[in-house]
Design a protein around this motif. Structure first.
Motif, PDB file in Angstrom:
ATOM      1  N   LEU A  11       1.112  -1.071   0.078  1.00  0.00           N
ATOM      2  CA  LEU A  11       0.326   0.053   0.319  1.00  0.00           C
ATOM      3  C   LEU A  11       0.917   1.063  -0.015  1.00  0.00           C
ATOM      4  O   LEU A  11       0.422   2.168  -0.325  1.00  0.00           O
ATOM      5  N   VAL A  12       1.917   1.254   1.153  1.00  0.00           N
ATOM      6  CA  VAL A  12       2.578   2.993   0.711  1.00  0.00           C
ATOM      7  C   VAL A  12       3.658   2.550  -0.647  1.00  0.00           C
ATOM      8  O   VAL A  12       3.701   3.737  -1.563  1.00  0.00           O
ATOM      9  N   ILE A  13       3.727   1.853  -2.070  1.00  0.00           N
ATOM     10  CA  ILE A  13       4.394   1.457  -3.133  1.00  0.00           C
ATOM     11  C   ILE A  13       3.275   1.815  -3.268  1.00  0.00           C
ATOM     12  O   ILE A  13       3.020   2.373  -4.440  1.00  0.00           O
ATOM     13  N   LEU A  14       2.077   1.579  -3.254  1.00  0.00           N
ATOM     14  CA  LEU A  14       0.624   2.336  -4.086  1.00  0.00           C
ATOM     15  C   LEU A  14       0.196   3.620  -3.789  1.00  0.00           C
ATOM     16  O   LEU A  14       0.507   4.208  -5.203  1.00  0.00           O
ATOM     17  N   ALA A  15       0.813   4.409  -3.005  1.00  0.00           N
ATOM     18  CA  ALA A  15       0.806   5.297  -2.791  1.00  0.00           C
ATOM     19  C   ALA A  15       2.069   6.099  -3.556  1.00  0.00           C
ATOM     20  O   ALA A  15       1.828   7.493  -3.969  1.00  0.00           O
ATOM     21  N   GLN A  16       2.495   5.598  -3.257  1.00  0.00           N
ATOM     22  CA  GLN A  16       3.734   6.481  -4.142  1.00  0.00           C
ATOM     23  C   GLN A  16       3.993   6.425  -5.860  1.00  0.00           C
ATOM     24  O   GLN A  16       4.420   7.108  -6.355  1.00  0.00           O
ATOM     25  N   THR A  17       3.890   5.658  -6.375  1.00  0.00           N
ATOM     26  CA  THR A  17       3.297   5.130  -7.942  1.00  0.00           C
ATOM     27  C   THR A  17       2.497   5.005  -8.510  1.00  0.00           C
ATOM     28  O   THR A  17       2.012   5.260  -9.725  1.00  0.00           O
ATOM     29  N   TYR A  18       1.303   5.099  -7.967  1.00  0.00           N
ATOM     30  CA  TYR A  18      -0.189   5.191  -8.461  1.00  0.00           C
ATOM     31  C   TYR A  18      -1.244   6.134  -9.843  1.00  0.00           C
ATOM     32  O   TYR A  18      -0.805   5.690 -10.465  1.00  0.00           O
ATOM     33  N   ASN A  19      -0.664   7.102  -8.606  1.00  0.00           N
ATOM     34  CA  ASN A  19      -1.220   8.084  -9.620  1.00  0.00           C
ATOM     35  C   ASN A  19       0.138   9.450 -10.093  1.00  0.00           C
ATOM     36  O   ASN A  19      -0.169  10.429 -10.021  1.00  0.00           O
ATOM     37  N   THR A  20       0.991   9.008 -10.551  1.00  0.00           N
ATOM     38  CA  THR A  20       2.685   9.546 -10.275  1.00  0.00           C
ATOM     39  C   THR A  20       2.069  10.156 -11.779  1.00  0.00           C
ATOM     40  O   THR A  20       2.472  11.491 -11.706  1.00  0.00           O
ATOM     41  N   ASN A  21       1.345  10.265 -13.294  1.00  0.00           N
ATOM     42  CA  ASN A  21       1.398  10.520 -14.094  1.00  0.00           C
ATOM     43  C   ASN A  21       0.360  12.364 -13.928  1.00  0.00           C
ATOM     44  O   ASN A  21      -0.668  12.516 -14.809  1.00  0.00           O
ATOM     45  N   GLY A  22      -0.634  11.568 -12.452  1.00  0.00           N
ATOM     46  CA  GLY A  22      -2.042  12.259 -12.116  1.00  0.00           C
ATOM     47  C   GLY A  22      -3.083  12.109 -13.135  1.00  0.00           C
ATOM     48  O   GLY A  22      -3.788  13.161 -13.185  1.00  0.00           O
ATOM     49  N   ASP A  23      -3.388  10.716 -13.689  1.00  0.00           N
ATOM     50  CA  ASP A  23      -4.285  11.121 -14.767  1.00  0.00           C
ATOM     51  C   ASP A  23      -5.190   9.163 -13.949  1.00  0.00           C
ATOM     52  O   ASP A  23      -6.082   9.453 -14.754  1.00  0.00           O
ATOM     53  N   LYS A  24      -5.101   9.226 -13.074  1.00  0.00           N
ATOM     54  CA  LYS A  24      -6.538   8.053 -12.335  1.00  0.00           C
ATOM     55  C   LYS A  24      -7.655   8.691 -11.871  1.00  0.00           C
ATOM     56  O   LYS A  24      -8.479   7.775 -11.243  1.00  0.00           O
ATOM     57  N   PHE A  25      -7.840   9.479 -11.071  1.00  0.00           N
ATOM     58  CA  PHE A  25      -8.272  10.789 -10.843  1.00  0.00           C
ATOM     59  C   PHE A  25      -8.907  11.558 -11.700  1.00  0.00           C
ATOM     60  O   PHE A  25      -8.099  12.236 -11.709  1.00  0.00           O
ATOM     61  N   PRO A  26      -9.953  11.902 -11.632  1.00  0.00           N
ATOM     62  CA  PRO A  26     -10.822  13.190 -12.070  1.00  0.00           C
ATOM     63  C   PRO A  26      -9.819  14.201 -11.158  1.00  0.00           C
ATOM     64  O   PRO A  26      -9.581  14.694  -9.781  1.00  0.00           O
ATOM     65  N   LYS A  27     -10.039  15.448 -11.341  1.00  0.00           N
ATOM     66  CA  LYS A  27     -10.165  17.019 -11.011  1.00  0.00           C
ATOM     67  C   LYS A  27     -10.137  17.119 -10.001  1.00  0.00           C
ATOM     68  O   LYS A  27      -9.529  17.348  -8.459  1.00  0.00           O
ATOM     69  N   SER A  28     -11.248  17.061  -9.553  1.00  0.00           N
ATOM     70  CA  SER A  28     -12.039  16.973  -7.902  1.00  0.00           C
ATOM     71  C   SER A  28     -12.213  15.652  -7.140  1.00  0.00           C
ATOM     72  O   SER A  28     -13.540  15.112  -7.757  1.00  0.00           O
ATOM     73  N   PRO A  29     -11.356  14.824  -6.613  1.00  0.00           N
ATOM     74  CA  PRO A  29     -11.947  13.484  -6.726  1.00  0.00           C
ATOM     75  C   PRO A  29     -12.838  13.440  -5.679  1.00  0.00           C
ATOM     76  O   PRO A  29     -13.238  13.788  -4.392  1.00  0.00           O
TER      77      PRO A  29
END
Length: 150
Positions: free
Chosen positions: A80-98
């Motif tokens: 989970l710590v690795i997920l937090a570090q890597t999941y949204n590094t491009n900023g494209d996994k969530f809407p602007k206002s998630p």
């Protein structure tokens, strides 16, 4: 009679303080649940780590298409710590206002159950109070679209 009523009220409110959460616990529980999702919105492994109990397990059910069998996926605190570090590094996994809505399902002196509603999934969490701090110890999650579990 007034003295008896007063004593009963005092006893009742004292029992509530022992058995139920206080306003600070409610805030802390919500803060921990939000830290879990916000650490993924804006990659922040430290924020995720601070929200987790070291023995946390995150689970979900998926189907292996080739074997045509369901299986339970598990993540540890390290995952989970690795997920937090890597999941949204491009900023494209969530809407602007998630979406990040926390619903308290049940709260006791040392345990809480919450439902976190995000954009594409929801998480049921068990949160425990250990050494005066609330920490996530269990997560069971599912995509909103069940087809995503294939």
């Amino acid at each position: 009679m007034k003295l008896f009523s007063f004593l009963m009220l005092l006893l009742f409110t004292s029992a509530l303080k022992v058995c139920a959460q206080n306003a600070q616990d409610t805030l802390d529980i919500k803060k921990v649940a939000l830290a879990y999702i916000e650490s993924q919105h804006k990659p922040n492994p430290k924020q995720m780590e601070d929200a987790l109990h070291p023995r946390v397990v995150k689970r979900s059910v998926f189907k292996n298409k080739k074997a045509n069998k369901d299986y339970v996926s598990e993540y540890s605190a390290e995952n989970l710590v690795i997920l937090a570090q890597t999941y949204n590094t491009n900023g494209d996994k969530f809407p602007k206002s998630p979406k990040k809505e926390v619903k308290l399902l049940d709260v006791s002196a040392l345990t809480a159950s919450v439902k976190l509603l995000a954009d594409d999934w929801f998480d049921y969490m068990h949160i425990v109070k250990v050494n005066g701090e609330w920490k996530i110890i269990n997560v069971l999650w599912q995509y909103n679209k069940i087809a995503e579990h294939q």
